[in-house]
Design a protein around this motif. Structure first.
Motif, PDB file in Angstrom:
ATOM      1  N   ASN A   1      22.242  -0.904 -33.281  1.00 28.12           N
ATOM      2  CA  ASN A   1      23.683  -0.767 -33.078  1.00 28.12           C
ATOM      3  C   ASN A   1      24.059  -0.670 -31.606  1.00 28.12           C
ATOM      4  O   ASN A   1      25.239  -0.505 -31.273  1.00 28.12           O
ATOM      5  N   LEU A   2      23.060  -0.802 -30.709  1.00 31.77           N
ATOM      6  CA  LEU A   2      23.329  -0.689 -29.277  1.00 31.77           C
ATOM      7  C   LEU A   2      22.884  -1.930 -28.499  1.00 31.77           C
ATOM      8  O   LEU A   2      22.634  -1.862 -27.302  1.00 31.77           O
ATOM      9  N   THR A   3      22.791  -3.059 -29.173  1.00 30.53           N
ATOM     10  CA  THR A   3      22.332  -4.273 -28.496  1.00 30.53           C
ATOM     11  C   THR A   3      23.336  -4.738 -27.438  1.00 30.53           C
ATOM     12  O   THR A   3      22.945  -5.270 -26.394  1.00 30.53           O
ATOM     13  N   TYR A   4      24.610  -4.558 -27.682  1.00 30.04           N
ATOM     14  CA  TYR A   4      25.620  -4.928 -26.679  1.00 30.04           C
ATOM     15  C   TYR A   4      25.513  -4.019 -25.450  1.00 30.04           C
ATOM     16  O   TYR A   4      25.659  -4.478 -24.310  1.00 30.04           O
TER      17      TYR A   4
ATOM     18  N   PRO B   1      41.545   8.142 -27.777  1.00 26.84           N
ATOM     19  CA  PRO B   1      40.216   8.687 -27.512  1.00 26.84           C
ATOM     20  C   PRO B   1      39.144   8.008 -28.354  1.00 26.84           C
ATOM     21  O   PRO B   1      39.442   7.365 -29.369  1.00 26.84           O
ATOM     22  N   SER B   2      37.934   8.154 -27.935  1.00 27.42           N
ATOM     23  CA  SER B   2      36.788   7.618 -28.667  1.00 27.42           C
ATOM     24  C   SER B   2      36.184   8.721 -29.528  1.00 27.42           C
ATOM     25  O   SER B   2      35.976   9.845 -29.062  1.00 27.42           O
ATOM     26  N   VAL B   3      35.922   8.411 -30.778  1.00 26.41           N
ATOM     27  CA  VAL B   3      35.307   9.380 -31.689  1.00 26.41           C
ATOM     28  C   VAL B   3      33.798   9.392 -31.469  1.00 26.41           C
ATOM     29  O   VAL B   3      33.156   8.341 -31.371  1.00 26.41           O
ATOM     30  N   ILE B   4      33.251  10.589 -31.368  1.00 30.03           N
ATOM     31  CA  ILE B   4      31.792  10.725 -31.273  1.00 30.03           C
ATOM     32  C   ILE B   4      31.247  10.649 -32.691  1.00 30.03           C
ATOM     33  O   ILE B   4      31.474  11.547 -33.506  1.00 30.03           O
ATOM     34  N   THR B   5      30.541   9.570 -32.993  1.00 28.30           N
ATOM     35  CA  THR B   5      30.114   9.312 -34.373  1.00 28.30           C
ATOM     36  C   THR B   5      28.719   9.846 -34.676  1.00 28.30           C
ATOM     37  O   THR B   5      28.361  10.018 -35.836  1.00 28.30           O
ATOM     38  N   SER B   6      27.931  10.082 -33.657  1.00 29.43           N
ATOM     39  CA  SER B   6      26.576  10.613 -33.846  1.00 29.43           C
ATOM     40  C   SER B   6      26.187  11.411 -32.613  1.00 29.43           C
ATOM     41  O   SER B   6      26.364  10.946 -31.486  1.00 29.43           O
TER      42      SER B   6
ATOM     43  N   SER C   1      29.099   1.741 -29.419  1.00 28.83           N
ATOM     44  CA  SER C   1      28.451   0.887 -30.405  1.00 28.83           C
ATOM     45  C   SER C   1      28.747  -0.579 -30.127  1.00 28.83           C
ATOM     46  O   SER C   1      29.596  -0.923 -29.294  1.00 28.83           O
ATOM     47  N   ASN C   2      28.068  -1.463 -30.845  1.00 29.30           N
ATOM     48  CA  ASN C   2      28.341  -2.896 -30.716  1.00 29.30           C
ATOM     49  C   ASN C   2      29.814  -3.195 -31.002  1.00 29.30           C
ATOM     50  O   ASN C   2      30.457  -3.959 -30.276  1.00 29.30           O
ATOM     51  N   GLN C   3      30.347  -2.593 -32.056  1.00 31.41           N
ATOM     52  CA  GLN C   3      31.745  -2.839 -32.418  1.00 31.41           C
ATOM     53  C   GLN C   3      32.688  -2.338 -31.336  1.00 31.41           C
ATOM     54  O   GLN C   3      33.747  -2.941 -31.092  1.00 31.41           O
ATOM     55  N   ALA C   4      32.311  -1.251 -30.668  1.00 33.76           N
ATOM     56  CA  ALA C   4      33.143  -0.740 -29.576  1.00 33.76           C
ATOM     57  C   ALA C   4      33.269  -1.780 -28.460  1.00 33.76           C
ATOM     58  O   ALA C   4      34.354  -1.973 -27.891  1.00 33.76           O
TER      59      ALA C   4
ATOM     60  N   ILE D   1      21.733  11.271 -25.961  1.00 39.22           N
ATOM     61  CA  ILE D   1      22.693  10.206 -26.248  1.00 39.22           C
ATOM     62  C   ILE D   1      23.635  10.652 -27.361  1.00 39.22           C
ATOM     63  O   ILE D   1      23.194  11.227 -28.367  1.00 39.22           O
ATOM     64  N   HIS D   2      24.935  10.380 -27.181  1.00 43.75           N
ATOM     65  CA  HIS D   2      25.924  10.534 -28.242  1.00 43.75           C
ATOM     66  C   HIS D   2      26.553   9.161 -28.486  1.00 43.75           C
ATOM     67  O   HIS D   2      26.972   8.492 -27.527  1.00 43.75           O
ATOM     68  N   LEU D   3      26.617   8.720 -29.715  1.00 40.38           N
ATOM     69  CA  LEU D   3      27.232   7.435 -30.033  1.00 40.38           C
ATOM     70  C   LEU D   3      28.749   7.590 -30.133  1.00 40.38           C
ATOM     71  O   LEU D   3      29.237   8.579 -30.685  1.00 40.38           O
TER      72      LEU D   3
END
Length: 317
Positions: A186-189, A293-298, A220-223, A308-310
């Motif tokens: 999920n972090l390839t981008y 704001p960006s939600v911290i998902t993990s 994330s990639n979607q971000a 790391i926090h996603l």
């Protein structure tokens, strides 16, 4: 005469009963208080249905005998709910190699008895686990935290140590921040952005691989897609210095677990900018250039050089 005889018999019986009661009472007073024998850590886990997943892991890892030994040990024990919240099911345990499970469980173990009262205040005091990796302990008015995760029930006494229930499975670090990002689909981008940014005046990959304590809010990639980078090719064609400015805005020059974040907190990034933290029904972090704001998902993905926090949105300076 019969009445008198009956009276003597009754009086004699009462006197004998009183003497017997006094004797028993004196005997009880002289007996030592014997505490019920405590169970070992392995037995406590085995007998508690809330720890059936941990028991299964202990058995497969062949650690039952170790955790029945003299110790002393301190075990940060995830219950079934903690395993499920960490995404580790019985099927996942069954599929793991015994050696990997052993390494994971020994990461939850200290080779000494540490009660909650004796946990170092920290924040994030470094201790070495039984598998040789580092754990980070914090004790404050909210309680005890390990790698950012809260101890939900402390000081379960065992004959060979103590158990502290913890809200998540603790995952030992598997590499640097860059290496962990490279291993995350999920972090390839993000990885592509780091490599492209490193072709400019700032070697971002080197920054994120260096020894020390860092925190990365990793989009994330979607971000990245939502931020206007629909493909990895679009990242590879972006200006390296612009990417470097954005990426270093996601990095703190200190290890900050979820337990180190507070509502309304302002964080200074390595590029000199600031981020704003908000804690409510969701934990969020907001850049100065973001409308939302960006939600911290993990949370709390531990690396050898930080954490790391996603997040679900790219942060803009």
């Amino acid at each position: 005469m019969k009445r008198r005889t009956s009276f003597k018999k009754n009086a004699g019986a009462a006197l004998a009963l009183a003497f017997l009661s006094l004797t028993i009472s004196c005997s009880d007073d002289n007996m030592p208080n014997v505490e019920p024998q405590q169970k070992t850590i392995a037995a406590i886990v085995s007998d508690n249905s809330s720890y059936s997943l941990l028991k299964s892991a202990v058995v497969k890892a062949d650690l039952a005998e170790t955790l029945s030994g003299t110790g002393p040990f301190t075990v940060f024990a995830p219950n079934n709910e903690a395993f499920m919240a960490s995404g580790i099911t019985q099927e996942a345990i069954n599929s793991m190699a015994a050696a990997d499970l052993k390494d994971l469980l020994l990461y939850h173990t200290l080779t000494s008895k540490v009660t909650a009262a004796n946990v170092p205040a920290g924040p994030n005091a470094e201790v070495t686990s039984a598998n040789g990796d580092k754990l980070y302990l914090t004790k404050d008015s909210r309680g005890v935290f390990v790698n950012g995760w809260k101890v939900t029930s402390a000081d379960m006494a065992a004959s060979n140590g103590v158990i502290h229930a913890v809200e998540r499975v603790l995952m030992p670090p598997k590499g640097t921040i860059v290496q962990m990002a490279q291993a995350n689909a999920n972090l390839t981008y993000l990885v592509a952005a780091v490599l492209r940014a490193s072709q400019g005046s700032t070697n971002v990959a080197q920054v994120l691989s260096a020894e020390g304590n860092l925190t990365v809010f990793a989009p994330s990639n979607q971000a990245f897609i939502d931020a206007g980078f629909p493909t990895i090719a679009s990242i590879q064609s972006a200006d390296p210095d612009t990417l470097a400015s954005i990426l270093t805005y996601h990095v703190l020059a200190a290890r900050a677990f979820s337990s180190d974040l507070s509502n309304g907190q302002s964080l200074t990034t390595v590029n000199g900018g600031t981020l704003m933290v908000a804690l409510g029904s969701q934990a969020t972090v907001k850049g100065n250039g973001n409308e939302m704001p960006s939600v911290i998902t993990s949370f709390n993905m531990l690396a050898t050089n930080g954490v790391i926090h996603l997040i679900d949105r790219v942060l803009l300076p």
